[in-house]
Design a protein around this motif. Structure first.
Motif, short mmCIF file in Angstrom:
data_model
loop_
_atom_site.label_atom_id
_atom_site.label_comp_id
_atom_site.label_asym_id
_atom_site.label_seq_id
_atom_site.Cartn_x
_atom_site.Cartn_y
_atom_site.Cartn_z
N SER A 11 0.83 -1.21 0.00
CA SER A 11 0.00 0.00 0.00
C SER A 11 0.86 1.26 0.00
CB SER A 11 -0.92 0.01 1.22
OG SER A 11 -0.18 0.05 2.43
N SER A 15 0.02 3.98 -3.00
CA SER A 15 -0.61 5.23 -2.58
C SER A 15 0.40 6.37 -2.44
CB SER A 15 -1.37 5.02 -1.26
OG SER A 15 -0.53 4.47 -0.27
N SER A 150 -4.10 -2.24 4.25
CA SER A 150 -4.10 -1.06 3.38
C SER A 150 -4.48 0.22 4.10
CB SER A 150 -5.07 -1.28 2.21
OG SER A 150 -4.69 -2.39 1.43
N PHE A 154 -2.86 5.33 5.21
CA PHE A 154 -3.62 6.57 5.07
C PHE A 154 -3.58 7.42 6.34
CE2 PHE A 154 -5.11 3.90 1.67
CZ PHE A 154 -5.01 4.78 0.60
N GLN A 253 -7.97 0.76 -8.25
CA GLN A 253 -7.65 0.96 -6.84
C GLN A 253 -6.39 1.80 -6.68
OE1 GLN A 253 -7.58 -3.24 -5.71
NE2 GLN A 253 -9.40 -2.94 -4.45
N GLN A 257 -6.10 5.55 -5.04
CA GLN A 257 -5.26 5.69 -3.85
C GLN A 257 -4.14 6.70 -4.06
OE1 GLN A 257 -3.98 1.72 -2.94
NE2 GLN A 257 -5.99 1.07 -2.22
N ASN A 274 -8.18 11.51 3.13
CA ASN A 274 -7.49 10.29 2.73
C ASN A 274 -7.94 9.12 3.60
OD1 ASN A 274 -5.49 11.02 0.58
ND2 ASN A 274 -4.84 12.48 2.14
N GLN A 278 -10.91 6.05 2.63
CA GLN A 278 -10.58 4.63 2.74
C GLN A 278 -11.53 3.92 3.71
OE1 GLN A 278 -8.31 2.96 0.74
NE2 GLN A 278 -8.57 4.96 -0.23
#
Length: 467
Positions: A11, A15, A150, A154, A253, A257, A274, A278
């Motif tokens: 992730s 991202s 994931s 964030f 995705q 992201q 963010n 999510q």
């Protein structure tokens, strides 16, 4: 646990790495796009090689696939940290060429090590159980692990920012009248180290708790075997169509992201979105995880997922059509429709890996091929092509809107409007294509999967009695 461990570090790449490259390393979107594409070209060679290793190497005392968790844990954690380490003298503003070389080496290294984890792990479900219902449950738990892994990134994406000030100590405002915020290096690095350490620990635990129950005979090493196995895969309609869906799913995705980090920071000036977006995207899993296996068994995986992806496409299209609203109002509608999109995508995310095992069964029943590792490596390569598509879309969008990545840059109002349009329209198109492929072209309907279950069990029984 393996999905959670993998997604804790993956992730980071899907991202914040993109924004880290532009805003901290000060690399151009054009270079980033070229680097990502080049890395995936190498994966075209790297992934099938790992798949053949899994299929042909004699299983060790820890099994055929599980053993790789132990070997890869520490290297994966270290390579993740190196991606975000800014050594003295690095930075696009001071040593652009050196920064480009360092970014390329560490990115390719991470990708190779991640492949060593993902190819064996993707094949593991085939030797854990042969029951279609149990595989459906495994797919749900895989998706839950991926979702849990994931989310932590964030937290970094939401809070690793500081308001920009000028030489006199005054806040700097953009053309939209909002204070500009910039990503900070140290909070990002601390967060990355913590997530990498957790990933290593989870892989060690997963290694100790998993068990391989179905014994597979190693495929003999034969000249041209890899080419033959790959040819069989591409002649299977279910494999090709599901691989295309997986490509588009990961691309969608990764695009959201990565690109949402720019959207929430520059357009909405609300980095907390963010984490909120999510939460809206993944929270439907909390409900769906309890009844998705039963729903998939009653209605069919294909049937449920095609409707779900259509819902996700519609939600993103509505967001695009609402682009004229004031951002202070639009942000709340944006989050609501993120939830709706998340509900739709959850159907596919929770059943994707069960569908992969269905496809592998279809290949074995129709051709007799048992190249599970090769099949998953090619499938994983399609997913990496999804990363390429995401990289092209993200960086192409940044180039198309003339995103200003230089240190101290300020985005224009025209740029910000283009940013919003691209952030909503691109995923709407991707998710719509997924719905069409699943609904029209993917052949493994509910009745066909039930037939596969019977045929696979008969083959296993015959092989066992033949011994």
């Amino acid at each position: 646990m393996v999905d959670m461990a993998g997604c804790l570090v993956f992730s980071l790449v899907t991202s914040i790495l993109q924004k880290f490259y532009t805003d901290v390393f000060n690399l151009s979107p054009l270079f980033i796009m070229i680097m990502f594409i080049g890395a995936r070209v190498w994966d075209a060679i790297n992934d099938p090689m790992m798949g053949r290793i899994c299929d042909t190497v004699k299983p060790g005392k820890y099994g055929r696939y599980r053993q790789w968790f132990l070997y890869v844990a520490v290297p994966l954690g270290l390579s993740s940290v190196l991606l975000f380490t800014k050594w003295p003298g690095l930075g696009g503003d001071s040593n652009y060429l050196g920064t480009c070389i360092y970014a390329t080496i560490t990115y390719v290294l991470f990708g190779m090590i991640y492949t060593v984890l993902q190819i064996p792990y993707g094949s593991l479900a085939s030797v854990v159980t042969t029951d279609v219902g149990e595989r459906s449950k495994l797919s749900v738990f895989r998706s839950i692990g991926a979702a849990l892994g994931s989310v932590p990134v964030f937290l970094i994406a939401s809070f690793a920012y500081a308001k920009r000030v000028d030489a006199a100590g005054n806040y700097v405002y953009g053309e939209n009248g909002k204070i500009i915020t910039d990503m900070q290096y140290k909070p990002v690095l601390i967060g990355v180290i913590a997530m990498a350490a957790c990933s290593v620990i989870l892989l060690f635990i997963a290694f100790s708790l998993n068990k391989e129950r179905v014994v597979l005979t190693p495929e003999p090493k034969q000249k041209g075997a890899t080419r033959k196995a790959v040819k069989l895969l591409f002649s299977n309609r279910a494999f090709v169509t599901l691989s295309l869906v997986a490509l588009l799913l990961l691309a969608g995705q990764m695009f959201t992201q990565s690109f949402y980090l720019y959207l929430f920071n520059d357009y909405f000036n609300a980095n907390w979105m963010n984490l909120a977006s999510q939460a809206c995207t993944y929270s439907p899993m909390i409900v769906f995880m309890f009844f998705m296996p039963k729903l998939a068994k009653k209605v069919g995986k294909k049937e449920v997922c095609s409707v779900g992806t259509a819902v996700a496409a519609a939600a993103n299209l509505v967001l695009f059509l609402l682009r004229g609203l004031d951002p202070s109002v639009l942000m709340w509608i944006f989050l609501v429709l993120c939830f709706v999109s998340g509900v739709g995508l959850t159907t596919l995310v929770l059943q994707m890996w069960a569908m992969v095992t269905d496809v592998i069964d279809d290949i074995e029943v129709s051709t007799g091929s048992k190249d599970v590792g090769t099949a998953y490596s090619i499938f994983n390569f399609f997913r990496k092509l999804g990363q390429v598509l995401a990289a092209i879309c993200v960086n192409g969008a940044l180039l198309g809107m003339n995103y200003k990545y230089e240190k101290g840059a300020v985005q224009t109002l025209e740029n910000l409007r283009k940013m919003y349009d691209l952030a909503t329209l691109i995923p709407a198109v991707m998710f719509a294509l997924m719905a069409v492929i699943l609904g029209i072209f993917y052949p493994l309907s509910k009745s066909r999967v039930e037939a596969l279950q019977v045929e696979k069990e008969e083959r296993l029984k015959a092989a066992f009695e033949g011994k």
